[in-house]
Design a protein around this motif. Structure first.
Motif, PDB file in Angstrom:
ATOM      1  N   ASP A  96       0.835  -1.285  -0.167  1.00 14.38           N
ATOM      2  CA  ASP A  96      -0.105  -0.069   0.057  1.00 14.38           C
ATOM      3  C   ASP A  96       0.931   1.448  -0.022  1.00 14.38           C
ATOM      4  N   LEU A 153     -13.287   0.484   2.411  1.00  8.05           N
ATOM      5  CA  LEU A 153     -11.853   0.630   2.328  1.00  8.05           C
ATOM      6  C   LEU A 153     -11.486   0.795   0.651  1.00  8.05           C
ATOM      7  N   LEU A 165     -13.026   3.694  -1.072  1.00  5.70           N
ATOM      8  CA  LEU A 165     -11.886   4.988  -0.699  1.00  5.70           C
ATOM      9  C   LEU A 165     -10.629   4.828  -1.473  1.00  5.70           C
ATOM     10  N   LYS A 166     -10.163   3.786  -1.631  1.00  5.30           N
ATOM     11  CA  LYS A 166      -8.735   3.505  -2.500  1.00  5.30           C
ATOM     12  C   LYS A 166      -9.310   3.834  -3.963  1.00  5.30           C
ATOM     13  N   GLU A 195      -9.443   7.475  -4.200  1.00  2.00           N
ATOM     14  CA  GLU A 195      -7.575   8.093  -4.234  1.00  2.00           C
ATOM     15  C   GLU A 195      -7.069   7.656  -5.487  1.00  2.00           C
ATOM     16  N   TRP A 239      -8.895   3.659   7.390  1.00  2.00           N
ATOM     17  CA  TRP A 239      -8.301   4.220   6.207  1.00  2.00           C
ATOM     18  C   TRP A 239      -7.349   5.545   6.642  1.00  2.00           C
ATOM     19  N   GLN A 253      -3.815   4.204   6.706  1.00  2.00           N
ATOM     20  CA  GLN A 253      -3.292   3.555   5.502  1.00  2.00           C
ATOM     21  C   GLN A 253      -3.471   4.072   4.280  1.00  2.00           C
ATOM     22  N   ARG A 254      -4.156   5.429   4.489  1.00  2.00           N
ATOM     23  CA  ARG A 254      -4.472   6.318   3.176  1.00  2.00           C
ATOM     24  C   ARG A 254      -3.074   6.476   2.244  1.00  2.00           C
TER      25      ARG A 254
END
Length: 397
Positions: free
Chosen positions: A170, A345, A348-349, A352, A378, A381-382
């Motif tokens: 990630d 999640l 959300l990715k 991104e 998140w 780990q974002r």
């Protein structure tokens, strides 16, 4: 012969005692009933934090292709999770917006890095697709590459990469330069103080979209203001389905222009600190240019911007607001159509990736417990190359 009854004690005290006991029990029953009623306010508990699964005013997204893609997302993630594939090994390496009829959807390339071969993972993925997205088709392209289609349209490309050691995929240490800007809007706020505190406590800003006629609209607006979170009006609008109820303060296409503007104007006064608005439901209303024009003109008087939540592919809300000279935005991703942490999640990715590809992106979620947990996870780990900003700040990028 004497009457033995003359020697018996009178019975009336027993009858009196029995009546007193009965009255006491009845009074106690009513007292307990009254206490239980006072502790449960049906309005306050309508959207209590413990039961967000029964939200009363939700509208099914009228976008079958987008819905199908998200079901495929969930099926893949669920299968990989059950196979003990690390979340950090599931890479969203590319995303591209494509069109299918009136809809747009996001084609995704996923790379799955794990200790398993493609052959070992493809069976559970195929099984999950049958369960969660039965209109999807899985096709083998090569030893380690598969294609997923939905209604004969390609939606996902899966690349399997067998590894021998655990790696954190990630993180991208090559550069920390900001490559995109993302706004997260949380709709349906107004019935849970605890959800508002949870959102306000995140290290990154989320935009509060508050129902104007909800139980705690002002209190939640005060929480948002105290934490410098941006506030917008979550304006209820008429949906396509008669079964979906948009709630109080809604606008409908058969209302007169004066009634639409009066309703919206009254709602604006109920949420202090608001700087814009987006639509709650509205799959029918946002297709009507004359109706959304009245909302846009009233918003323009207040200096508001507009966010089209895109609950229908044929919405004209964004275009009409722009035509009337307003600052307007359009939603890219709903992050929690599937109420599950890992699925949220992934969305959300996806947001991104859109932000990195296009420069900006807007994601909309709801105060479900799974969404709140996903936002907290998140946070850890974002992607550091994606800056989370207020909605109004997207104009700068």
């Amino acid at each position: 012969m004497s009457d033995s009854r003359q020697n018996q004690p009178p019975r009336w005290p027993y009858y009196t005692l029995a009546v007193i006991c009965c009255l006491t029990l009845v009074a106690l029953f009513y007292a307990l009933s009254s206490n239980s009623k006072t502790t449960t306010d049906p309005v306050a508990e309508m959207r209590a934090p413990v039961n967000f699964a029964s939200l009363p005013y939700e509208e099914r997204l009228d976008a079958p292709m987008e819905e199908g893609v998200k079901r495929i997302d969930y099926a893949i993630l669920r299968a990989l999770q059950d196979a003990n594939v690390s979340a950090s090994g599931i890479e969203l390496v590319a995303i591209e917006q494509q069109r299918f009829g009136d809809e747009t959807f996001h084609f995704q390339q996923l790379r799955i890095n794990s200790q398993y071969t493609a052959d070992e993972l493809i069976t559970p993925i195929a099984t999950a697709l049958v369960q969660w997205a039965n209109k999807a088709t899985l096709t083998k392209l090569s030893t380690n590459m598969y294609r997923v289609t939905f209604n004969d349209v390609e939606t996902h490309l899966l690349k399997f990469n067998k590894i021998t050691a655990t790696t954190d995929f990630d993180k991208n240490p090559a550069t920390l330069d900001i490559g995109g800007h993302l706004t997260i809007v949380i709709d349906d706020l107004g019935e849970s103080i605890s959800a508002a505190h949870s959102l306000a406590g995140l290290s990154y800003p989320v935009t509060f979209a508050i129902w104007p006629r909800s139980s705690y609209a002002k209190e939640i607006a005060d929480i948002a203001s105290a934490f410098s979170r941006e506030i917008i009006i979550h304006q209820p609008m008429e949906p396509m389905s008669a079964d979906a109820q948009p709630g109080p303060g809604a606008v409908y296409v058969d209302m007169t222009p004066e009634d639409i503007r009066a309703t919206v104007r009254a709602n604006f006064k109920l949420v202090p600190g608001a700087v814009g608005l987006n639509n709650h439901m509205g799959s029918k209303f946002t297709q009507n240019r004359e109706a959304v024009r009245e909302v846009a003109l009233e918003a323009k008087k207040r200096g508001f911007f507009v966010l089209d939540s895109m609950t229908h592919a044929k919405s004209v809300f964004f275009n009409e607001a722009k035509r009337q000279g307003l600052i307007a935005f359009r939603r890219n991703v709903f992050i929690d159509n599937v109420k599950e942490v890992q699925s949220t999640l992934h969305q959300l990715k996806k947001a991104e990736r859109i932000a990195l590809a296009k420069g900006t992106a807007i994601a909309i979620g709801h105060p479900h417990p799974t969404t709140l947990l996903a936002l907290q996870e998140w946070e850890k780990q974002r992607n550091p190359r994606v800056a989370v900003v207020k909605l109004s700040e997207l104009l700068n990028f």
